[in-house]
Write a protein that holds these residues in place. Structure first.
Motif, PDB file in Angstrom:
ATOM      1  N   LYS A 148       0.819  -1.224   0.000  1.00  0.00           N
ATOM      2  CA  LYS A 148       0.000   0.000   0.000  1.00  0.00           C
ATOM      3  C   LYS A 148       0.842   1.258   0.000  1.00  0.00           C
ATOM      4  O   LYS A 148       0.336   2.358  -0.144  1.00  0.00           O
ATOM      5  CB  LYS A 148      -0.893   0.027   1.256  1.00  0.00           C
ATOM      6  N   LEU A 149       2.144   1.093   0.183  1.00  0.00           N
ATOM      7  CA  LEU A 149       2.980   2.263   0.394  1.00  0.00           C
ATOM      8  C   LEU A 149       3.078   3.191  -0.811  1.00  0.00           C
ATOM      9  O   LEU A 149       3.075   4.392  -0.679  1.00  0.00           O
ATOM     10  CB  LEU A 149       4.390   1.832   0.835  1.00  0.00           C
ATOM     11  N   LYS A 150       3.147   2.579  -2.006  1.00  0.00           N
ATOM     12  CA  LYS A 150       3.323   3.437  -3.181  1.00  0.00           C
ATOM     13  C   LYS A 150       1.989   3.677  -3.874  1.00  0.00           C
ATOM     14  O   LYS A 150       1.106   2.835  -3.859  1.00  0.00           O
ATOM     15  CB  LYS A 150       4.324   2.794  -4.148  1.00  0.00           C
ATOM     16  N   HIS A 151       1.888   4.859  -4.526  1.00  0.00           N
ATOM     17  CA  HIS A 151       0.630   5.272  -5.106  1.00  0.00           C
ATOM     18  C   HIS A 151       0.086   4.318  -6.176  1.00  0.00           C
ATOM     19  O   HIS A 151      -1.045   3.869  -6.116  1.00  0.00           O
ATOM     20  CB  HIS A 151       0.779   6.694  -5.655  1.00  0.00           C
ATOM     21  N   ASP A 152       0.926   3.993  -7.169  1.00  0.00           N
ATOM     22  CA  ASP A 152       0.384   3.164  -8.250  1.00  0.00           C
ATOM     23  C   ASP A 152       0.966   1.748  -8.231  1.00  0.00           C
ATOM     24  O   ASP A 152       1.237   1.159  -9.245  1.00  0.00           O
ATOM     25  CB  ASP A 152       0.632   3.833  -9.611  1.00  0.00           C
ATOM     26  N   THR A 153       1.104   1.210  -7.033  1.00  0.00           N
ATOM     27  CA  THR A 153       1.643  -0.149  -6.936  1.00  0.00           C
ATOM     28  C   THR A 153       0.707  -1.142  -7.585  1.00  0.00           C
ATOM     29  O   THR A 153       1.130  -2.169  -8.096  1.00  0.00           O
ATOM     30  CB  THR A 153       1.798  -0.611  -5.472  1.00  0.00           C
ATOM     31  N   VAL A 154      -0.579  -0.836  -7.534  1.00  0.00           N
ATOM     32  CA  VAL A 154      -1.543  -1.788  -8.074  1.00  0.00           C
ATOM     33  C   VAL A 154      -2.388  -1.126  -9.144  1.00  0.00           C
ATOM     34  O   VAL A 154      -2.956  -0.060  -8.939  1.00  0.00           O
ATOM     35  CB  VAL A 154      -2.487  -2.303  -6.966  1.00  0.00           C
ATOM     36  N   LEU A 155      -2.436  -1.764 -10.315  1.00  0.00           N
ATOM     37  CA  LEU A 155      -3.320  -1.308 -11.382  1.00  0.00           C
ATOM     38  C   LEU A 155      -4.205  -2.476 -11.762  1.00  0.00           C
ATOM     39  O   LEU A 155      -3.788  -3.643 -11.653  1.00  0.00           O
ATOM     40  CB  LEU A 155      -2.510  -0.918 -12.623  1.00  0.00           C
ATOM     41  N   VAL A 156      -5.417  -2.166 -12.229  1.00  0.00           N
ATOM     42  CA  VAL A 156      -6.217  -3.223 -12.825  1.00  0.00           C
ATOM     43  C   VAL A 156      -5.396  -3.782 -13.994  1.00  0.00           C
ATOM     44  O   VAL A 156      -4.745  -3.033 -14.712  1.00  0.00           O
ATOM     45  CB  VAL A 156      -7.581  -2.662 -13.301  1.00  0.00           C
TER      46      VAL A 156
END
Ligand SMILES: Nc1nc2c(ncn2[C@@H]2O[C@H](COP(=O)(O)OP(=O)(O)OP(=O)(O)O)[C@@H](O)[C@H]2O)c(=O)[nH]1
Ligand SMILES: [Mg+2]
Ligand SMILES: [Zn+2]
Length: 287
Positions: free
Chosen positions: A34-42
């Motif tokens: 969760k630390l980085k803004h765009d760590t997860v993308l659809v």
């Protein structure tokens, strides 16, 4: 751990399609992700674990092959630019910008003309504008159920994303492809002549053919500012094709003598509108 693809993410909860085609809803992210803004993308591939209490956790995001900022999505192969013949009026710069952005990421582009029943002649005009560019064009009408089979065929076994302004009918077309989805469809604001930004998040939808297609929120602005000026022409296939015939290597096709692009424009071998889009992106790109 199981492997899967993130197909939706809202409020910190993610839906994941696993390799054996199950859809697990409400997966949580491990704290360190969760630390980085765009760590997860659809579109991200991930590893999933399940706790004894039945909670699923995304443990790891696997390396991305491609990613787009607009719409924000990872690992797609094809961008379907949806262009309405009217309501809203076609935005040439935006269409060419999306196609260029797809080229920059090495993705294939496809143009889907929507609402063509409203003005069949305009649909023909848009189609002919792209006749000198290697992008397939499909004319559709969600309202009249036209071109849907052709659209389905072009999405076959691929991972694609719809892109375009709000109100062009992206969700309406997806509802035709998978009627049971019942995606929310918005109205066109009479005053502003554009959509009301009904779709709020990116979501990948599994198709019967085994492909995935993303519904995405509409957007109306896009820049290629992160690219250098000289790079921009590489994202316009008709310029790439001609540039080896220009007198000077590294010709930017702006005002250089002996430019094959200028010549092709005179002969109407390439579309002036596309060239004008190129110039705007060239001017606004990094020095
Ligand atoms: N005449 C006509 N109207 C259509 C057609 N397809 C969609 N519409 C209308 O266009 C409006 C917008 O449709 P949406 O599917 O919500 O558009 P969207 O591209 O998903 O918009 P966002 O989610 O805001 O990005 C709705 O009022 C639809 O009924 C079509 O083929 N013909
Ligand atoms: Mg929508
Ligand atoms: Zn040139």
């Amino acid at each position: 751990m199981q492997k899967g693809i993130i197909i939706k993410g809202i409020g910190g909860l993610y839906d994941v399609k696993t390799e054996d085609n199950c859809i697990i809803t409400g997966c949580r992210l491990r704290g360190r992700l969760k630390l980085k803004h765009d760590t997860v993308l659809v579109g991200d591939h991930c590893l999933l674990s399940v706790s004894t209490d039945g909670t699923f956790h995304v443990e790891e995001i696997l390396p991305r092959r491609t990613s787009l900022v607009r719409p924000p999505i990872a690992n797609i192969e094809q961008v379907v630019v949806v262009v309405a013949v009217q309501d809203p009026e076609p935005n040439q710069m935006l269409i060419d910008g999306i196609l260029a952005m797809a080229e920059a990421e090495g993705l294939t582009g496809l143009i889907c003309i929507s609402k063509s029943e409203l003005d069949p002649q305009k649909a023909e005009e848009i189609e002919s504008l792209y006749s000198t560019v290697p992008y397939p064009v499909i004319k559709t009408s969600a309202k009249k159920d036209e071109g849907i089979e052709e659209l389905k065929a072009s999405l076959y076994a691929k991972i694609s994303a719809f892109a375009g302004p709000s109100g062009v009918g992206k969700s309406s077309l997806l509802n035709k492809l998978r009627p049971e989805l019942n995606l929310e469809v918005g109205e066109i604001s009479k005053k502003l002549g554009r959509g009301k930004h009904t779709t709020r998040s990116v979501q990948l939808i599994p198709l019967e053919s085994g492909g995935l297609v993303a519904d995405t929120p509409g957007f109306s602005r896009l820049t290629l500012e992160t690219h250098a000026k000289e790079e921009i022409q590489n994202f316009f296939p008709e310029l790439v094709r001609l540039s080896s015939y220009c007198r000077f290597r590294g010709c930017n096709h702006v005002s250089e003598p002996g430019c094959a692009v200028k010549e092709a424009l005179k002969e109407k071998e390439i579309a002036l509108d596309r060239y004008q889009s190129y110039l705007v992106f060239f001017e606004s790109a990094k020095g």
